[in-house]
Motif scaffolding. Structure first.
Motif, PDB file in Angstrom:
ATOM      1  N   LYS B  40       0.809  -1.219   0.000  1.00 15.33           N
ATOM      2  CA  LYS B  40       0.000   0.000   0.000  1.00 15.33           C
ATOM      3  C   LYS B  40       0.843   1.270   0.000  1.00 15.33           C
ATOM      4  N   LYS B  41       2.082   1.168  -0.458  1.00 12.76           N
ATOM      5  CA  LYS B  41       2.961   2.331  -0.581  1.00 12.76           C
ATOM      6  C   LYS B  41       3.445   2.427  -2.025  1.00 12.76           C
ATOM      7  N   PRO B  42       3.906   3.616  -2.433  1.00 13.06           N
ATOM      8  CA  PRO B  42       4.445   3.724  -3.800  1.00 13.06           C
ATOM      9  C   PRO B  42       5.852   3.143  -3.877  1.00 13.06           C
ATOM     10  N   PRO B  43       6.335   2.857  -5.066  1.00 15.35           N
ATOM     11  CA  PRO B  43       7.716   2.397  -5.222  1.00 15.35           C
ATOM     12  C   PRO B  43       8.694   3.468  -4.754  1.00 15.35           C
ATOM     13  N   GLU B  44       9.770   3.015  -4.120  1.00 13.50           N
ATOM     14  CA  GLU B  44      10.834   3.922  -3.672  1.00 13.50           C
ATOM     15  C   GLU B  44      12.127   3.546  -4.389  1.00 13.50           C
ATOM     16  N   LEU B  45      12.756   4.538  -5.008  1.00  8.84           N
ATOM     17  CA  LEU B  45      13.982   4.281  -5.753  1.00  8.84           C
ATOM     18  C   LEU B  45      15.114   3.871  -4.819  1.00  8.84           C
ATOM     19  N   MET B  46      15.859   2.825  -5.246  1.00  5.44           N
ATOM     20  CA  MET B  46      17.035   2.394  -4.487  1.00  5.44           C
ATOM     21  C   MET B  46      18.315   2.755  -5.244  1.00  5.44           C
ATOM     22  N   PHE B  47      18.424   2.265  -6.482  1.00  7.66           N
ATOM     23  CA  PHE B  47      19.642   2.443  -7.277  1.00  7.66           C
ATOM     24  C   PHE B  47      19.280   2.722  -8.734  1.00  7.66           C
ATOM     25  N   VAL B  48      20.191   3.468  -9.381  1.00 10.97           N
ATOM     26  CA  VAL B  48      20.089   3.701 -10.824  1.00 10.97           C
ATOM     27  C   VAL B  48      21.434   3.401 -11.458  1.00 10.97           C
ATOM     28  N   TYR B  49      21.422   2.613 -12.528  1.00 11.06           N
ATOM     29  CA  TYR B  49      22.609   2.385 -13.339  1.00 11.06           C
ATOM     30  C   TYR B  49      22.395   3.013 -14.710  1.00 11.06           C
ATOM     31  N   SER B  50      23.415   3.717 -15.167  1.00 13.36           N
ATOM     32  CA  SER B  50      23.383   4.305 -16.490  1.00 13.36           C
ATOM     33  C   SER B  50      24.641   3.871 -17.225  1.00 13.36           C
ATOM     34  N   TYR B  51      24.473   3.240 -18.371  1.00 14.56           N
ATOM     35  CA  TYR B  51      25.611   2.704 -19.133  1.00 14.56           C
ATOM     36  C   TYR B  51      26.521   1.885 -18.215  1.00 14.56           C
ATOM     37  N   GLU B  52      25.895   1.016 -17.439  1.00 19.74           N
ATOM     38  CA  GLU B  52      26.552   0.032 -16.568  1.00 19.74           C
ATOM     39  C   GLU B  52      27.329   0.645 -15.414  1.00 19.74           C
ATOM     40  N   LYS B  53      27.135   1.928 -15.188  1.00 19.25           N
ATOM     41  CA  LYS B  53      27.792   2.580 -14.046  1.00 19.25           C
ATOM     42  C   LYS B  53      26.724   3.051 -13.055  1.00 19.25           C
ATOM     43  N   LEU B  54      27.021   2.898 -11.763  1.00 18.67           N
ATOM     44  CA  LEU B  54      26.089   3.336 -10.746  1.00 18.67           C
ATOM     45  C   LEU B  54      25.954   4.858 -10.792  1.00 18.67           C
ATOM     46  N   SER B  55      24.736   5.309 -11.002  1.00 20.35           N
ATOM     47  CA  SER B  55      24.460   6.737 -11.150  1.00 20.35           C
ATOM     48  C   SER B  55      23.837   7.331  -9.894  1.00 20.35           C
ATOM     49  N   ILE B  56      22.940   6.590  -9.282  1.00 23.39           N
ATOM     50  CA  ILE B  56      22.253   7.059  -8.079  1.00 23.39           C
ATOM     51  C   ILE B  56      22.191   5.918  -7.064  1.00 23.39           C
ATOM     52  N   ASN B  57      22.544   6.242  -5.826  1.00 24.10           N
ATOM     53  CA  ASN B  57      22.343   5.337  -4.698  1.00 24.10           C
ATOM     54  C   ASN B  57      21.579   6.151  -3.663  1.00 24.10           C
ATOM     55  N   GLU B  58      20.323   5.792  -3.447  1.00 29.70           N
ATOM     56  CA  GLU B  58      19.482   6.587  -2.558  1.00 29.70           C
ATOM     57  C   GLU B  58      19.705   6.216  -1.091  1.00 29.70           C
ATOM     58  N   SER B  59      20.971   6.273  -0.661  1.00 30.38           N
ATOM     59  CA  SER B  59      21.318   6.018   0.753  1.00 30.38           C
ATOM     60  C   SER B  59      20.772   4.678   1.226  1.00 30.38           C
ATOM     61  N   VAL B  60      20.953   3.671   0.386  1.00 33.88           N
ATOM     62  CA  VAL B  60      20.461   2.333   0.712  1.00 33.88           C
ATOM     63  C   VAL B  60      21.479   1.633   1.625  1.00 33.88           C
ATOM     64  N   PRO B  61      21.025   0.899   2.655  1.00 37.53           N
ATOM     65  CA  PRO B  61      21.957   0.182   3.537  1.00 37.53           C
ATOM     66  C   PRO B  61      22.848  -0.779   2.767  1.00 37.53           C
ATOM     67  N   SER B  62      24.050  -1.004   3.274  1.00 35.13           N
ATOM     68  CA  SER B  62      25.045  -1.806   2.558  1.00 35.13           C
ATOM     69  C   SER B  62      24.673  -3.281   2.475  1.00 35.13           C
ATOM     70  N   ARG B  63      23.648  -3.697   3.206  1.00 37.03           N
ATOM     71  CA  ARG B  63      23.202  -5.086   3.074  1.00 37.03           C
ATOM     72  C   ARG B  63      22.559  -5.343   1.710  1.00 37.03           C
ATOM     73  N   PHE B  64      22.288  -4.273   0.972  1.00 38.24           N
ATOM     74  CA  PHE B  64      21.844  -4.363  -0.418  1.00 38.24           C
ATOM     75  C   PHE B  64      23.008  -3.934  -1.300  1.00 38.24           C
ATOM     76  N   SER B  65      23.412  -4.800  -2.223  1.00 36.10           N
ATOM     77  CA  SER B  65      24.561  -4.495  -3.075  1.00 36.10           C
ATOM     78  C   SER B  65      24.183  -4.712  -4.529  1.00 36.10           C
ATOM     79  N   PRO B  66      24.112  -3.636  -5.324  1.00 39.67           N
ATOM     80  CA  PRO B  66      23.742  -3.810  -6.719  1.00 39.67           C
ATOM     81  C   PRO B  66      24.960  -4.142  -7.577  1.00 39.67           C
TER      82      PRO B  66
END
Lengths: 112, 117
Positions: B40-66
């Protein structure tokens, strides 16, 4: 502050009626606006996108954008029970490195 | 064709497990995203990759590794998760981050329903 506001509903309309879903946003610099439909337990599905002021029509769906009022809406004509879902408004924030911010969604119920 | 695939569809894991979520697209898209969605919540952005490089990391805990091994694949490695991490994890892709100054349209995969015990 990044805000995309939607009335959470539920919005109930009879079959065949027009459903009107509204969304306001706080960032005047936003340029890209999207409507997604999400059925319970499923992923979001793109319905429409709009970038320019005015109306954009696609079948039974019309998106309307008014950047001066920071307002975007979605009209669904001839609503069907299969349109019953949560509709998410999404807006970009933050310029060239910006991301997509979703509203909390409006739950639409179309009654036969 | 705007298909993004995700595996597995469902995943149950303990707090000490290590698991990975996989996302794949063959549309030639060069931007890929991970979102987290609670009920019942909207999607929340975690990570963005652009041309295979990490572009955005929305302060996600390190237990998540993209990880983005190539332009078609996106992985999310999970380790030492907490029960509150239980959610629907959505992958999305777009042709590019932006085209002609306009944010590009994102297409979502079906998601992985994750339960952490």
């Amino acid at each position: 502050q990044k805000e995309v506001e939607q009335n959470s509903g539920p919005l109930s309309v009879p079959e065949g009626a027009i459903a009107s879903l509204n969304c306001t946003y706080s960032d005047r610099g936003s340029q890209s606006f999207f409507w997604y439909r999400q059925y319970s337990g499923k992923s979001p599905e793109l319905i429409m996108f709009i970038y320019s002021n005015g109306d954009k029509e696609d079948g039974r769906f019309t998106a309307q954008l008014n950047k001066a009022s920071q307002y975007v809406s979605l009209l669904i004509r001839d609503s069907q029970p299969s349109d019953s879902a949560t509709y998410l408004c999404a807006v970009n924030y933050g310029g060239s490195q910006g991301n997509l911010i979703f509203g909390k969604g409006t739950k639409l119920s179309v009654k036969p | 064709d705007t298909e993004v695939t995700q595996t597995p569809k469902h995943l149950v894991m303990g707090m000490t497990n290590k698991k990975s979520l996989k996302c794949e697209q063959h549309m030639g898209h060069r931007a890929m995203y991970w979102y987290k969605q609670k009920a019942k919540k909207p999607p929340e952005l975690m990570f963005v990759y652009s041309y295979e490089k990490l572009s955005i990391n929305e302060s996600v805990p390190s237990r998540f590794s993209p990880e983005c091994p190539n332009s078609s694949l996106l992985n999310l490695h999970l380790h030492a998760l907490q029960p509150e991490d239980s959610a629907l994890y959505l992958c999305a892709s777009s042709q590019d981050l932006r085209r002609e100054g306009i944010m590009d349209t994102q297409y979502f995969g079906p998601g992985t329903r994750l339960t952490v015990l």
